[in-house]
Design a protein around this motif. Structure first.
Motif, PDB file in Angstrom:
ATOM      1  N   ASN A  96       0.827  -1.208   0.000  1.00 24.36           N
ATOM      2  CA  ASN A  96       0.000   0.000   0.000  1.00 24.36           C
ATOM      3  C   ASN A  96       0.863   1.261   0.000  1.00 24.36           C
ATOM      4  OD1 ASN A  96      -2.264  -1.584   0.035  1.00 24.36           O
ATOM      5  ND2 ASN A  96      -2.793  -1.191   2.163  1.00 24.36           N
ATOM      6  N   GLU A  99       1.980   1.961  -3.479  1.00 25.22           N
ATOM      7  CA  GLU A  99       0.868   2.489  -4.272  1.00 25.22           C
ATOM      8  C   GLU A  99       0.595   3.954  -3.926  1.00 25.22           C
ATOM      9  OE1 GLU A  99      -2.672   0.087  -4.600  1.00 25.22           O
ATOM     10  OE2 GLU A  99      -1.529  -1.733  -4.162  1.00 25.22           O
ATOM     11  N   SER A 103       1.024   6.989  -6.435  1.00 26.31           N
ATOM     12  CA  SER A 103      -0.148   7.828  -6.676  1.00 26.31           C
ATOM     13  C   SER A 103       0.184   9.302  -6.514  1.00 26.31           C
ATOM     14  CB  SER A 103      -1.282   7.445  -5.719  1.00 26.31           C
ATOM     15  OG  SER A 103      -1.714   6.117  -5.950  1.00 26.31           O
ATOM     16  N   ASN A 118      -7.071   3.606  -8.255  1.00 26.90           N
ATOM     17  CA  ASN A 118      -6.346   2.597  -7.483  1.00 26.90           C
ATOM     18  C   ASN A 118      -7.129   1.296  -7.441  1.00 26.90           C
ATOM     19  OD1 ASN A 118      -5.694   5.443  -6.072  1.00 26.90           O
ATOM     20  ND2 ASN A 118      -3.914   4.118  -5.912  1.00 26.90           N
ATOM     21  N   GLN A 119      -6.402   0.177  -7.618  1.00 30.61           N
ATOM     22  CA  GLN A 119      -6.973  -1.163  -7.498  1.00 30.61           C
ATOM     23  C   GLN A 119      -8.256  -1.290  -8.322  1.00 30.61           C
ATOM     24  OE1 GLN A 119      -7.146  -2.147  -3.302  1.00 30.61           O
ATOM     25  NE2 GLN A 119      -4.971  -1.788  -3.007  1.00 30.61           N
ATOM     26  N   ASP A 135      -3.045  -2.257  -9.871  1.00 30.74           N
ATOM     27  CA  ASP A 135      -2.800  -1.563  -8.604  1.00 30.74           C
ATOM     28  C   ASP A 135      -3.010  -0.058  -8.725  1.00 30.74           C
ATOM     29  OD1 ASP A 135      -2.229  -3.866  -7.189  1.00 30.74           O
ATOM     30  OD2 ASP A 135      -0.096  -3.794  -7.643  1.00 30.74           O
ATOM     31  N   VAL A 136      -2.388   0.553  -9.735  1.00 31.43           N
ATOM     32  CA  VAL A 136      -2.530   1.988  -9.972  1.00 31.43           C
ATOM     33  C   VAL A 136      -2.623   2.213 -11.482  1.00 31.43           C
ATOM     34  CG1 VAL A 136      -1.576   4.301  -9.608  1.00 31.43           C
ATOM     35  CG2 VAL A 136      -1.106   2.496  -7.947  1.00 31.43           C
ATOM     36  N   CYS A 149       2.332  -3.120  -8.585  1.00 33.09           N
ATOM     37  CA  CYS A 149       3.271  -2.643  -7.565  1.00 33.09           C
ATOM     38  C   CYS A 149       3.694  -3.758  -6.622  1.00 33.09           C
ATOM     39  CB  CYS A 149       2.636  -1.516  -6.753  1.00 33.09           C
ATOM     40  SG  CYS A 149       2.258  -0.029  -7.710  1.00 33.09           S
TER      41      CYS A 149
END
Length: 223
Positions: A96, A99, A103, A118-119, A135-136, A149
């Protein structure tokens, strides 16, 4: 060819714990600390005992202090933050954290104004391309950029990468994204590994025929 997009994403806020928010904020104020913290998170092993992890955290903070990068009071603050970060659910938090950092950094290849998800799941037109999670994702007028990621890519993508395995199927999906979505679509495997590891993974992917997957490592997050 119909345009691709990423949809049905999860809330960014769900990724960010209190400890992670504080750590990200500290790194924003003190960018010189980033390489030390990224290295610590990258080299963490889930099998390490709490004692070993605590010792490694202490040594990293001591290195930052001895290098003159922060005051003693800030070193104590960082020590407390890292202890809290590594205390519980560390493997989930590491993923996380990456990510969240990505981000905030923004896309690597795209240079236009983008929308971030995201996700999420990849769609071509109204049809879902795959139920595998991205993931992103960043999308904008210049195209689409998707990221898988892993805080430690060497541990995740180690040889052999058989296609019938879960890892192989995820790489097959990522490799197919540019073909399914056309030009100006970029698929990345992204982590906190250093230059040597990134180059190794690039060569490994090429050896297995994953030529559509780009690799981004620690260097991209230190720019």
């Amino acid at each position: 060819m119909k345009k691709c997009s990423c949809r049905k994403g999860k809330s960014y806020k769900l990724l960010v714990s209190k400890e992670m928010a504080s750590l990200v904020q500290l790194l924003k104020k003190q960018p010189a600390l980033r390489s030390f913290i990224f290295e610590l998170i990258n080299t963490y092993r889930p099998t390490d005992s709490e004692r070993v992890t605590a010792e490694r955290v202490f040594h990293v903070v001591r290195e930052c202090y001895d290098a003159g990068l922060m005051s003693f009071s800030m070193a104590v603050e960082l020590l407390d933050l890292l202890r809290a970060f590594f205390l519980k659910k560390t493997d989930v938090r590491r993923g996380n954290f990456l990510e969240v950092v990505l981000s905030k950094r923004g896309p690597i290849r795209l240079k236009c104004r983008v929308r971030r998800l995201n996700q999420c799941r990849l769609y071509r037109g109204r049809k879902m391309v795959s139920n595998k999670e991205v993931d992103v994702a960043f999308s904008g007028p210049e195209g689409l950029e998707v990221h898988e990621c892993k805080a430690n890519m060497i541990r995740q993508w180690r040889d052999p990468l058989y296609r019938r395995t879960r890892k192989g199927k995820k790489l097959d999906f990522l490799n197919s994204v540019p073909d399914n979505c056309g030009q100006q679509t970029f698929a990345f495997c992204t982590g906190l590994d250093g230059d040597f590891a990134v180059e190794y993974i690039k060569r490994l992917f090429r050896a297995y025929g994953y030529r559509n997957i780009s690799v981004a490592g620690r260097r991209e997050f230190l720019k």
